[in-house]
Write an enzyme that holds these catalytic residues in place. Structure first.
Site, mmCIF file in Angstrom:
data_model
loop_
_atom_site.group_PDB
_atom_site.id
_atom_site.type_symbol
_atom_site.label_atom_id
_atom_site.label_comp_id
_atom_site.label_asym_id
_atom_site.label_seq_id
_atom_site.Cartn_x
_atom_site.Cartn_y
_atom_site.Cartn_z
ATOM 1 N N CYS B 46 0.939 5.202 -2.332
ATOM 2 C CA CYS B 46 0.165 4.001 -1.937
ATOM 3 C C CYS B 46 0.184 4.316 -0.085
ATOM 4 C CB CYS B 46 0.719 2.739 -2.354
ATOM 5 S SG CYS B 46 1.056 1.570 -0.954
ATOM 6 N N CYS B 49 2.080 2.044 2.013
ATOM 7 C CA CYS B 49 3.466 2.081 1.863
ATOM 8 C C CYS B 49 4.287 3.181 2.682
ATOM 9 C CB CYS B 49 3.917 2.206 0.190
ATOM 10 S SG CYS B 49 3.166 0.940 -0.902
#
Ligand SMILES: Cc1cc2nc3c(=O)[nH]c(=O)nc-3n(C[C@H](O)[C@H](O)[C@H](O)COP(=O)(O)OP(=O)(O)OC[C@H]3O[C@@H](n4cnc5c(N)ncnc54)[C@H](O)[C@@H]3O)c2cc1C
Lengths: 676, 129
Positions: B46, B49
């Site tokens: 992600c 992230c």
């Protein structure tokens, strides 16, 4: 902000940049013209630089004591003074301070062309200095710019004496709406363009909108604890101790009623068939929701680049305030404009025991224990709403009223609300005022003896677990030096203002509950804050519209209205020029539940001389807020009775009763509905 | 120094959180839920992230009272596992995640989601009282 842009060589700019490329000859001519104009223009500015040698201005706008510089361009006649002893930096600073919008650019840079186009399109007057036409000086200026702004590339834009950025900064500020506000903020040496005092319904919106439109903004919000010690987070009255917890407690009470109705619809409740409310559990759930709202506001302020200061603000002078934080630390802040949005707090009566033993709505919504048998003093909507949900929560509830219910509201409707509450079991003690309170027993809740007197002089005494005062609210306008800086207050402490929410001091504005003679409602404070922010930042002209403001009282039987009460319509137009259409109705969902057939009622107050224009809309029944909000649209558009009749209903609903109302009050025919 | 822990998956998260609450009662517990990292590349699937983690770590290093802060990094699993609407991190009462990364000041309504976690000025707010 200081994004670096490549320096494009002549004609090397990619065509997709949208810059136009002129044939070299024309370019040369243009350059020549620019050089000439620069020669003419820089001289006066050099003079300005001499007058301000090395003026060490804080370019990021943080506090700078050096006082008001004159920002006008220097008159050409002064341009003859010899240029000596001034560094390039001083010259650049002079240019920056000398123009509202100062752009350092190059004739060969397509991004510079883009900025010029943008400013031209937006009719922004900017001063340009073409560095590539100045030989070695141009290079030196670029070095000075790097030192001053941290940006070496062109275009390098300064607005109101402060570094703004390059082409992409200007483009994005333009598309987000910030550019115009930034320019209009004007030259000043204050830390902030605008400081908002009060982070409630109005203040939060005003501060975020000013910031969105390019201003540097701070918002102060500080909650002074109640006598009992209750305190809360960011967001003001509505979120913490007003609309939000109030509506949730009202909903809790309605749910209790629905659970009972459910049995009439065939539901069976296992065990004890009478639902009971766990007060601490309800309070905890509500407070946890409020906690997430407080956090959301904090995040939103950061996101919108508004500086949030959890400090109590007091004026030092018309451009300076002193903030005091929880620990008593004092800090001074300066701003060009101020927005007063301090809201109000509940009043206490001046009787022995009131502050020590009583509570207000500021305590009730976070009360960790069940309040027990409660006396609500006052007949404001807040008193009746609280009494309503306390009764709905299963408590022994009494309302003590000095004279009439819901002053300012339509009195026929107000009395119907009272009647319904009495039917529900709320005790009303009318024409009676408390004069003393005594503690009978400690505890949570304890016991309090209340002494009161009826208007006719007879005595009343009773013992309650909790006494809630809801006898009105005072604006938070005292103790912060408003009058000392010249802000005029009305007798009741509210702020005197004009139609553009300006106070008697030209750089100080006010919104929300502190305003004199304006409704105290969250959506109104929000509207005022939003429109004021646009007037301050952009010079917008749009004013807040004060007609047809809808509102709803969330008593057990909800009441929604828009426009004039019957009394006000009569006073304004005369009895002969109003016609009232009315109707009683029995909500379908109440039939099986065997609830009152006579409680729900609606009326339209119309004006015959204006073709039966509807000037007052009144609804007493379930979901009043939702229904009234919808009809408020028609009222704003000036609907006539015939427009209401033109609608096709949605069946089966309560809102549809407004269509084809045919019984007038003047006819004397009973308004009781004749069924479907 | 901020005490830091790292776990993968819901069960490990619950167990570690219980440990932390027992051992460090009264301290501020910050939990970062993140898309799990690929063991080979050590990168989360992600992108937000990936950006958030160093920002959060840098803020932790500058925490005003580091000994009062405990940090728990939780890998929520693969992209596929997370994208399932029934993913336990989404549905469980205690987490109710809507996005990764999510940074929560445990036991409070204070949480940051997605790109908010990339902003040091937002992360720092979690250290305020
Ligand atoms: C019980 C109750 C129920 C209500 N229900 C409704 C409803 O259903 N619908 C509706 O529309 N309205 C309702 N209201 C009214 C609504 O809450 C207010 O109209 C609205 O909050 C006003 O917003 P404001 O911005 O003027 O001020 P507020 O929201 O009151 O915010 C002012 C803030 O400024 C802070 N402050 C004050 N002085 C200073 C200072 N010197 N320095 C720093 N900070 C300061 C205060 O602590 C407060 O946080 C209700 C009010 C109450 C009390």
């Amino acid at each position: 902000m200081n994004r670096r842009e490549p320096l494009f060589k002549q004609l090397a700019g990619p065509a997709e940049q949208g810059t136009c490329h002129l044939p070299p000859l024309i370019q040369d001519i243009i350059i020549l013209v620019i050089i000439i104009s620069i020669c003419v223009q820089t001289l006066p500015l050099l003079v300005l630089a001499i007058f301000n040698p090395g003026s060490a201005q804080d370019l990021d706008g943080s506090s700078s004591s050096s006082s008001s510089l004159k920002r006008n361009q220097v008159a050409p006649s002064e341009a003859m003074a010899p240029v000596e002893g001034t560094g390039v930096k001083a010259k650049v600073e002079g240019l920056i301070k000398g123009h509202t919008v100062m752009v350092f650019s190059k004739t060969t840079c397509p991004f510079c062309d883009q900025i010029k186009d943008l400013f031209k399109q937006r009719e922004i007057q900017a001063e340009y200095l073409e560095l590539d036409t100045l030989g070695q000086e141009g290079t030196d200026i670029q070095e000075a710019l790097l030192e001053i702004s941290g940006q070496k590339t062109v275009p390098n834009v300064f607005i109101n004496g402060k570094h703004f950025g390059g082409c992409s900064d200007a483009l994005s500020a333009d598309s987000s709406g910030q550019l115009k506000g930034r320019i209009r903020a004007g030259f000043h040496d204050y830390q902030f363009d605008t400081i908002v005092i009060g982070g409630g319904s109005g203040g939060l919106v005003a501060s975020k909108e000013c910031s969105r439109l390019g201003q540097k903004v701070a918002v102060f919000d500080f909650v002074q604890p109640t006598p009992l010690g209750s305190t809360w987070g960011l967001g003001g009255t509505c979120v913490n101790v007003g609309c939000i917890p109030k509506k949730l407690m009202h909903q809790a009470a309605l749910l209790g009623g629905n659970v009972q109705d459910a049995q009439m619809f065939g539901w069976s409740l296992s065990g004890d068939s009478k639902p009971s409310l766990d007060w601490p559990k309800m309070v905890e759930a509500i407070q946890s929701h409020i906690g997430s709202l407080n956090w959301g506001y904090k995040v939103a302020l950061r996101d919108k680049k508004v500086k949030y200061l959890n400090e109590y603000a007091r004026f030092v002078d018309a451009h300076t305030i002193k903030g005091v934080n929880k620990k008593g630390k004092e800090t001074e802040y300066t701003a060009q404009n101020f927005v007063l949005a301090m809201g109000g707090r509940p009043k206490y009566p001046d009787i022995p025991g009131a502050k020590e033993l009583g509570i207000t709505s500021d305590d009730l919504f976070s009360l960790p224990y069940n309040p027990g048998k409660t006396l609500c003093v006052g007949a404001s909507y807040i008193s009746l709403e609280c009494a309503g949900f306390l009764k709905g929560a299963g408590l022994d509830t009494t309302v003590m009223v000095r004279s009439i219910l819901l002053r300012g509201f339509d009195q026929q409707m107000a009395n119907k609300i009272g009647d319904y509450m009495e039917e529900e079991g709320v005790n009303f003690i009318r024409e009676c005022v408390p004069y003393k309170m005594e503690r009978v027993e400690e505890g949570q809740p304890g016991k309090i003896k209340v002494y009161a007197k009826y208007n006719d002089g007879t005595e009343f005494t009773d013992v309650f677990n909790t006494v809630l005062f809801a006898i009105g609210r005072d604006p938070c306008t005292s103790g912060l030096g408003l009058e000392e800086v010249g802000v005029k207050l009305a007798k009741n402490g509210k702020i005197i203002h004009d139609e553009a929410e300006r106070t008697s001091v030209s750089n100080i504005y006010a919104i929300g509950d502190v305003l004199q003679d304006k409704a105290e409602l969250t959506p109104l404070a929000i509207k005022q804050g939003m429109l004021l922010a646009r007037r301050i930042t952009l010079g917008d002209k749009l004013l807040t519209h004060y007609e047809n403001i809808p509102t709803t009282v969330f008593t057990p039987l909800e009441y929604g209205c828009v426009g004039l009460s019957e009394e006000d319509a009569e006073a304004k137009y005369g009895r002969d020029d109003i016609e009232v259409f009315h109707k009683n109705f029995w909500p379908l969902e109440w039939t099986l539940a065997k609830r009152s057939e006579a409680a729900c009622y609606l009326k339209l107050v119309c004006r015959p001389s204006e073709d039966m224009k509807v000037v007052g809309f009144h609804y007493l029944g379930p979901n009043a807020g939702e229904i009234t909000q919808g009809y408020a649209g028609m009222m704003v558009m000036g609907a006539k009775k015939a427009d209401f009749d033109r609608m096709v209903g949605i069946h089966p609903t309560n809102a549809e009763w407004f269509i084809s109302m045919d019984i007038t009050k003047s006819s004397g025919v009973s308004p009781t509905a004749a069924g479907c | 120094m901020v005490q830091k822990y790292k776990v993968e998956g819901f069960e490990a998260f619950e167990a570690k959180l219980a440990d932390i609450q027992r051992e460090f009662a009264g301290k501020t517990v910050l939990v970062l839920f993140s898309g799990s990292k690929d063991p080979k590349t050590h990168q989360s699937w992600c992108p937000d992230c990936v950006t958030a983690e160093p920002v959060v770590q840098a803020c932790l290093d500058k925490a005003p009272e580091p000994e009062q802060v405990v940090f728990l990094y939780v890998g929520v699993g693969s992209r596929e596992f997370w994208k399932d609407p029934q993913c336990i991190f989404r549905t469980h009462q205690s987490t109710q995640l809507k996005a990764v990364p999510t940074l929560i000041k445990w036991g409070s309504p204070q949480r940051l989601e997605e790109s908010q976690c990339n902003r040091p000025d937002m992360v720092e707010m979690l250290f305020d009282d």
